[in-house]
Design a protein around this motif. Sequence first.
Motif: not given
Length: 580
Positions: A509-525
């Motif tokens: 949960p405390d890494q959600a902001d990192q996950a959202r940024k990486l999803a943007d970079l990778m084009g992940l749904s």
Amino acid sequence: MDAQGRGRADNIDPADQWVLNPNTGEYELRLTPSAPQSGVPRPRRGSPANAGPGAGARARRAPERESPATPGPDVPGPRRRRGAPAEPPPGRRKGRTKPKKSKAKKIVLWTGGTMAFVLVAVSAAGYLYLKHLEGNVSTTDVGSAGKKGFSKDEAFNILIIGTDKRTGAGNEGYGDKGSVGHADTNILLHVSKDRTNATALSIPRDLIVNVPDCPTKQPDGTEKVIPGTQNVRFNTSLGQDGRDPGCTMRTVKEVTGIAPDHFMMADFNAVKTLTSAVGGVEVCVAHAVNDKESHLKLPAGKSKVEGEQALAFVRTRHSFGNQGDLDRIKVQQQFLGSLMRKMSSSDTLTSPTKLISLAEAATKALTVDTGLGSVSTLKDVALELKKVPPKNITFTTVPVLDNPAEKVKATVVVNQSQAPAVFDAISNDVSFTAVKQKEKKDKAEVAARLKGTRSAAADIRVDIYNGGAPAGSAQETLNWLQNTEGVLKSSQLGNADATLSKTTLEYSPDQADQARKLADLMGLSASALKPGKSEKNSQGLPAIVLTLGKDFKGAGVPLTTPTKAPEVDKSTADKTVCAS
């Protein structure tokens, strides 16, 4: 014995002892109770004498007192007739007729699915019948073209093939004379992971495709590779040059990108025997039909067809639309939807005679891959199919165009502007029918994972694994993230423990902001994000985990998946559409 049961204790029809359990959808035998009873239980007070299957279920919940075995009045009453012996007190009756024992303790009867199987699982003497049914089923080993087993917890794809092989009497008027059995009718049935929907995608037999090289098992156990051919009709993917159904499965993957897990194949006789087993199937035509070639005669409106007439209905093309294969496909889709409704109707489910006839007909009519070759596996497939509501079973066809290379239009090609969206929707388990409110809520919760703040790329700490992507993909992604996107705190750790069909990103949960940024970079749904736990990297610091699945298309290539199916010409299994 009372009037209802008098004289029948020794010749009870065993079928009358099976009762449908509405909770399981299976038939259960009314077992002989521990205390002796008459062969036919009396109805409960106030219920009709022939109350039907439901009465049997009620009788098990609240059994009535038994009738005396000795002859009595035609209509038992509260008073005994003058001169008749007094009824012995409860618990001291004698001379009752011993009920005839059942030959099997339990039978489970099941029905469902496009070609639907009816399987009977029994114990004791019934075990022999189980083995008998299993002996009816023909199998073909397709090797790596299909899966070795079946999972109840995954989406699955079954390729249904109808061949034009003329086997059996009365089929001389159909198919090509001397045909080795081409892939004449082809439906790729996709069943969603959550069993809320299914899509039956018809593939035209005259579709121009490239048939890939095909390893086939020979009768002596060796393997022979049959060379592929380019720009040929789809139906030549079976039978031609010795190709087996595995070749057709490989061709489907070549055309659609969707890999069938299993196949089920039937010839002309399957239509005749299955429709006769259920007592006929209702069809509808917009205008009267009198086809001299197939000998099909039907009045306008609804009719019931079975046997030879049913086969003529699905084979006729000169009476519908433009008299081509695409219009005949719509007629076949209508027929299959009606057959599914008939098989799941109470008229069929409450008739042990029909179910057993259907079991015999279905198992004799079908050839399946070795992964589906056991009766228990077929039953599992059937029960999963049965969970899908008919209103959410969509029939549609691969979008096609007339072959531009032909002056006289006889074949078609894939419509590249429309078909990829259809294939993507099926690959990503997207329904072509409306989803329920709960499903909408679940999708909204998933989409919410991408809502919120984003960290800087330099703050992302990620470990990269290869979970099914091409070799070298993890290193390729690492180089791209570090050198192009500025994700410097990244590492690639080789292969994952398991193979994944889709790329995932796990985080705490405390890494959600990192996950959202990486999803943007990778084009992940949003569906790729898996909130839960992270892991520690080589320095002992928390790191999110990126596992590249089979859907990985290359570093920097977006991996977003469709959330809505495209608009297509379709019908559903719950409705009757009149052929025109």
